[in-house]
Design an enzyme around this catalytic site. Structure first.
Site, short mmCIF file in Angstrom:
data_model
loop_
_atom_site.label_atom_id
_atom_site.label_comp_id
_atom_site.label_asym_id
_atom_site.label_seq_id
_atom_site.Cartn_x
_atom_site.Cartn_y
_atom_site.Cartn_z
N CYS A 112 0.82 -1.24 0.00
CA CYS A 112 0.00 0.00 0.00
C CYS A 112 0.84 1.27 0.00
CB CYS A 112 -0.94 0.01 1.21
SG CYS A 112 -2.02 -1.41 1.25
N HIS A 248 -3.80 7.07 3.26
CA HIS A 248 -4.12 5.81 2.59
C HIS A 248 -5.56 5.44 2.94
CE1 HIS A 248 -4.16 1.81 1.16
NE2 HIS A 248 -3.96 1.22 2.33
N ASN A 278 -10.18 -0.41 -0.25
CA ASN A 278 -8.72 -0.34 -0.15
C ASN A 278 -8.11 -0.76 -1.50
OD1 ASN A 278 -6.03 -0.66 0.39
ND2 ASN A 278 -6.32 -1.77 2.32
O1 UT7 Z 1 -4.02 -1.48 3.57
C1 UT7 Z 1 -3.15 -2.07 4.47
C2 UT7 Z 1 -3.58 -1.93 5.82
N1 UT7 Z 1 -4.77 -2.69 6.09
C3 UT7 Z 1 -5.58 -2.20 6.99
O2 UT7 Z 1 -5.35 -1.11 7.44
C4 UT7 Z 1 -6.73 -3.02 7.49
C5 UT7 Z 1 -6.75 -2.93 8.98
N2 UT7 Z 1 -7.83 -3.63 9.63
C6 UT7 Z 1 -9.14 -3.28 9.50
O3 UT7 Z 1 -9.46 -2.39 8.73
C7 UT7 Z 1 -10.16 -3.94 10.41
O4 UT7 Z 1 -9.48 -4.74 11.34
C8 UT7 Z 1 -11.20 -4.79 9.64
C9 UT7 Z 1 -12.16 -3.88 8.89
C10 UT7 Z 1 -10.49 -5.73 8.70
C11 UT7 Z 1 -12.04 -5.61 10.63
O5 UT7 Z 1 -12.64 -4.77 11.60
P1 UT7 Z 1 -12.55 -5.15 13.15
O6 UT7 Z 1 -13.34 -4.16 13.89
O7 UT7 Z 1 -11.08 -5.26 13.48
O8 UT7 Z 1 -13.28 -6.52 13.21
P2 UT7 Z 1 -12.74 -7.95 13.69
O9 UT7 Z 1 -11.77 -8.50 12.71
O10 UT7 Z 1 -12.31 -7.83 15.12
O11 UT7 Z 1 -14.06 -8.81 13.64
C12 UT7 Z 1 -15.17 -8.52 14.48
C13 UT7 Z 1 -16.27 -9.51 14.19
C14 UT7 Z 1 -15.81 -10.97 14.20
O12 UT7 Z 1 -16.84 -11.74 14.76
P3 UT7 Z 1 -16.77 -12.21 16.30
O13 UT7 Z 1 -15.52 -13.02 16.40
O14 UT7 Z 1 -16.71 -10.94 17.11
O15 UT7 Z 1 -18.03 -12.99 16.47
C15 UT7 Z 1 -15.68 -11.33 12.73
O16 UT7 Z 1 -15.86 -12.69 12.50
O17 UT7 Z 1 -16.80 -9.30 12.87
C16 UT7 Z 1 -16.79 -10.53 12.12
N3 UT7 Z 1 -16.58 -10.21 10.73
C17 UT7 Z 1 -17.58 -9.89 9.89
N4 UT7 Z 1 -18.91 -9.77 10.08
C18 UT7 Z 1 -19.64 -9.39 9.02
C19 UT7 Z 1 -15.41 -10.16 10.05
N5 UT7 Z 1 -15.62 -9.79 8.77
C20 UT7 Z 1 -16.98 -9.62 8.65
C21 UT7 Z 1 -17.80 -9.23 7.60
N6 UT7 Z 1 -19.12 -9.13 7.83
N7 UT7 Z 1 -17.32 -8.94 6.37
#
Ligand code: UT7
Length: 321
Positions: A112, A248, A278
């Site tokens: 990125c 970004h 992204n």
């Molecule tokens: O470009 C390079 C850099 N990349 C980034 O900057 C990405 C950085 N990370 C992020 O943007 C975030 O961590 C995400 C958007 C990827 C995820 O958000 P989060 O608030 O960190 O969510 P999480 O991974 O902690 O997941 C929370 C919950 C989980 O369920 P449980 O375990 O709490 O029951 C996931 O299974 O959300 C669930 N989940 C979803 N639910 C609905 C994960 N993906 C999805 C989805 N739809 N697409």
């Protein structure tokens, strides 16, 4: 001698995939995607449409905005992690299309941060007098290596390209660039295979982007705060001097956290993540082009660009537009 931005351009593939489309593909919802990432839609390259195709469209727009022709360009730098081929690099493929044979064509892989790394390289060439007009592009077809059954990644990424023409100038332009990497974090965001490792998995399409989103999120917020401070200190300015932050475009919550650290109101932050998700190295130049074309960014404005991605790599550029 400075390098200044002479023109900008961007290209997004025609096909749009909305959050509602994704609801039909995986167990997700428009609400979850918008609340957790800020993304509403992303663009997907058509079958046969390559990263070089995207580069060419963005590059021609940037050349037109700069009132230049391809023959004026004496160097091409393309940041991408999704090249058309292993080699020739995308910058070479683009050079063949633009027809400016013989000029150096650099393919640069920094995930990125590819565009910011590219700006940094181009700026050094211009400042030392080795180049006068450089095309710098960030372009990706990430949709090709996403697992469209994995809801934790497929809702986040999209395709696109952004380009700038940098030219030598005596008045202020790029004031400083800062680039960093820390391979210690190589297992938090990666694509598992390549040529010298896992080539069979690559060929059979078994591998996809892997990300520990939560952990990436935390490091990204801290690192982007630090690089902003480093950039301000290096130029002996304070955050109030900055007119626009162009971050970004990975996640609106990361962008808001960076803006809070900089005490910048969101009205001075260019936000495009909702429109294309992204797009890795393409995100910063596309956001820049968006704000230049809609008239928000004007000549003389002070802009802070920053990016963070797989590697980890990260970087910033302070620019007098
Ligand atoms: O470009 C390079 C850099 N990349 C980034 O900057 C990405 C950085 N990370 C992020 O943007 C975030 O961590 C995400 C958007 C990827 C995820 O958000 P989060 O608030 O960190 O969510 P999480 O991974 O902690 O997941 C929370 C919950 C989980 O369920 P449980 O375990 O709490 O029951 C996931 O299974 O959300 C669930 N989940 C979803 N639910 C609905 C994960 N993906 C999805 C989805 N739809 N697409």
């Amino acid at each position: 001698m400075y390098s200044r931005i002479a023109g900008t351009g961007r290209y997004l593939p025609e096909k749009v995939l909305t959050n509602f489309d994704l609801e039909k593909m995986v167990d997700t919802s428009d609400q979850w995607i918008r609340e957790r990432s800020g993304i509403e839609r992303r663009h997907i390259a058509a079958e046969g449409e390559t990263t070089c195709d995207l580069c060419e469209a963005a590059a021609r727009q940037a050349l037109e905005a700069a009132n230049l022709t391809p023959a004026d360009i004496d160097m091409i730098v393309v940041g991408t992690t999704t090249p058309d081929q292993v080699f020739p690099n995308v910058a070479c493929l683009l050079q063949e299309r633009l027809g400016n044979r013989g000029v150096p064509a650099i393919g640069l892989e920094a995930a990125c941060s590819g565009f910011i790394y590219g700006m940094s390289v181009a700026d050094k060439f211009i400042r030392t007098g080795a180049a006068k007009k450089v095309l710098v592009i960030g372009a990706e077809t990430l949709s090709r290596f996403i697992d469209w059954t994995d809801r934790s990644t497929c809702v986040l990424f999209g395709d696109g390209a952004g380009a700038v023409v940098l030219e030598a100038a005596e008045s202020e332009g790029i004031l400083s660039t800062h680039i960093h990497a820390d391979g210690y974090y190589k297992d938090l965001l990666y694509f598992p295979s390549g040529v010298s490792k896992g080539f069979d998995d690559l060929k059979s399409g078994r591998d996809f982007v892997q990300m520990k989103g939560n952990e990436v999120f935390k490091v990204a917020v801290n690192t982007l705060g630090r690089i902003a401070t480093e950039t301000l200190e290096a130029n002996n300015i304070s955050q109030e001097d900055i007119d626009w932050l162009i971050p970004h475009q990975a996640n609106i919550r990361i962008i808001e956290a960076t803006a809070r650290k900089l005490k910048m109101p969101m009205e001075r932050v260019i936000l495009t993540v909702q429109d294309h998700g992204n797009t890795s190295s393409a995100s910063v130049p596309m956001a820049l082009d968006t704000a230049v074309r809609d008239g928000r960014i004007k000549r003389g404005d002070l802009i802070l660009l920053e990016a963070f991605g797989g590697g980890f790599t990260w970087g910033s550029a302070l620019i007098r537009y």
